[in-house]
Design a protein around this motif. Structure first.
Motif, PDB file in Angstrom:
ATOM      1  N   ASN A  54      -1.495  12.462 -10.251  1.00 61.34           N
ATOM      2  CA  ASN A  54      -2.874  12.021 -10.437  1.00 61.34           C
ATOM      3  C   ASN A  54      -3.569  11.943  -9.079  1.00 61.34           C
ATOM      4  O   ASN A  54      -2.926  12.073  -8.034  1.00 61.34           O
ATOM      5  N   GLU A  55      -4.874  11.749  -9.124  1.00 67.67           N
ATOM      6  CA  GLU A  55      -5.687  11.735  -7.908  1.00 67.67           C
ATOM      7  C   GLU A  55      -5.271  10.608  -6.970  1.00 67.67           C
ATOM      8  O   GLU A  55      -5.241  10.768  -5.753  1.00 67.67           O
ATOM      9  N   CYS A  56      -4.912   9.452  -7.554  1.00 61.11           N
ATOM     10  CA  CYS A  56      -4.496   8.312  -6.743  1.00 61.11           C
ATOM     11  C   CYS A  56      -3.275   8.664  -5.892  1.00 61.11           C
ATOM     12  O   CYS A  56      -3.215   8.322  -4.710  1.00 61.11           O
ATOM     13  N   LEU A  57      -2.305   9.363  -6.482  1.00 58.34           N
ATOM     14  CA  LEU A  57      -1.095   9.713  -5.730  1.00 58.34           C
ATOM     15  C   LEU A  57      -1.404  10.665  -4.583  1.00 58.34           C
ATOM     16  O   LEU A  57      -0.791  10.582  -3.522  1.00 58.34           O
TER      17      LEU A  57
ATOM     18  N   ASN B 119     -11.863   4.733  -4.934  1.00 60.33           N
ATOM     19  CA  ASN B 119     -11.757   4.174  -6.289  1.00 60.33           C
ATOM     20  C   ASN B 119     -10.433   3.460  -6.527  1.00 60.33           C
ATOM     21  O   ASN B 119     -10.264   2.819  -7.549  1.00 60.33           O
ATOM     22  N   TYR B 120      -9.479   3.615  -5.605  1.00 60.29           N
ATOM     23  CA  TYR B 120      -8.131   3.092  -5.833  1.00 60.29           C
ATOM     24  C   TYR B 120      -7.782   2.040  -4.801  1.00 60.29           C
ATOM     25  O   TYR B 120      -8.189   2.133  -3.652  1.00 60.29           O
ATOM     26  N   ASP B 121      -6.994   1.052  -5.227  1.00 65.77           N
ATOM     27  CA  ASP B 121      -6.449   0.079  -4.291  1.00 65.77           C
ATOM     28  C   ASP B 121      -5.051   0.569  -3.925  1.00 65.77           C
ATOM     29  O   ASP B 121      -4.071   0.271  -4.618  1.00 65.77           O
ATOM     30  N   LEU B 122      -4.975   1.357  -2.858  1.00 70.67           N
ATOM     31  CA  LEU B 122      -3.720   2.028  -2.525  1.00 70.67           C
ATOM     32  C   LEU B 122      -2.635   1.057  -2.069  1.00 70.67           C
ATOM     33  O   LEU B 122      -1.459   1.388  -2.108  1.00 70.67           O
ATOM     34  N   LYS B 123      -3.015  -0.149  -1.653  1.00 70.05           N
ATOM     35  CA  LYS B 123      -2.002  -1.143  -1.279  1.00 70.05           C
ATOM     36  C   LYS B 123      -1.214  -1.598  -2.501  1.00 70.05           C
ATOM     37  O   LYS B 123      -0.061  -1.987  -2.393  1.00 70.05           O
TER      38      LYS B 123
ATOM     39  N   GLN C 169      -0.133   7.800   3.576  1.00 74.26           N
ATOM     40  CA  GLN C 169       1.214   7.720   4.135  1.00 74.26           C
ATOM     41  C   GLN C 169       1.418   8.732   5.260  1.00 74.26           C
ATOM     42  O   GLN C 169       2.015   8.415   6.281  1.00 74.26           O
ATOM     43  N   ARG C 170       0.945   9.954   5.032  1.00 70.08           N
ATOM     44  CA  ARG C 170       1.219  11.050   5.969  1.00 70.08           C
ATOM     45  C   ARG C 170       0.112  11.264   6.987  1.00 70.08           C
ATOM     46  O   ARG C 170       0.210  12.157   7.813  1.00 70.08           O
ATOM     47  N   LYS C 171      -0.974  10.484   6.872  1.00 64.98           N
ATOM     48  CA  LYS C 171      -2.146  10.664   7.734  1.00 64.98           C
ATOM     49  C   LYS C 171      -2.666  12.109   7.647  1.00 64.98           C
ATOM     50  O   LYS C 171      -2.975  12.741   8.651  1.00 64.98           O
TER      51      LYS C 171
END
Length: 69
Positions: A40-43, A16-20, A50-52
């Motif tokens: 939040n869920e996006c973070l 649901n998020y554009d993490l870029k 980031q951490r795989k």
């Protein structure tokens, strides 16, 4: 097993998020299965990227157990 979901958590809706573009600064806290509180869920999704890692949502809201009534 009704209790198994509590142990593994629920999958965050990362698609649901554009993490870029990063995450909105919304405080809608979720507790990860790593027992870390994410704003939040996006973070949570962003940290996974980031951490795989594959942290899931343990519960929405704070990480403390709700106090019994």
């Amino acid at each position: 097993e009704p209790d198994s979901a509590a142990d593994t958590g629920t999958e965050a809706a990362c698609s649901n998020y554009d993490l870029k573009k990063g995450c909105a600064k919304i405080f809608d806290p979720v507790c990860g299965t790593d027992n870390i509180l994410y704003s939040n869920e996006c973070l949570l999704c962003f940290q996974n990227l980031q951490r795989k890692t594959n942290v899931r949502i343990k519960r929405r809201g704070t990480c403390q157990e709700p106090s019994p009534r």
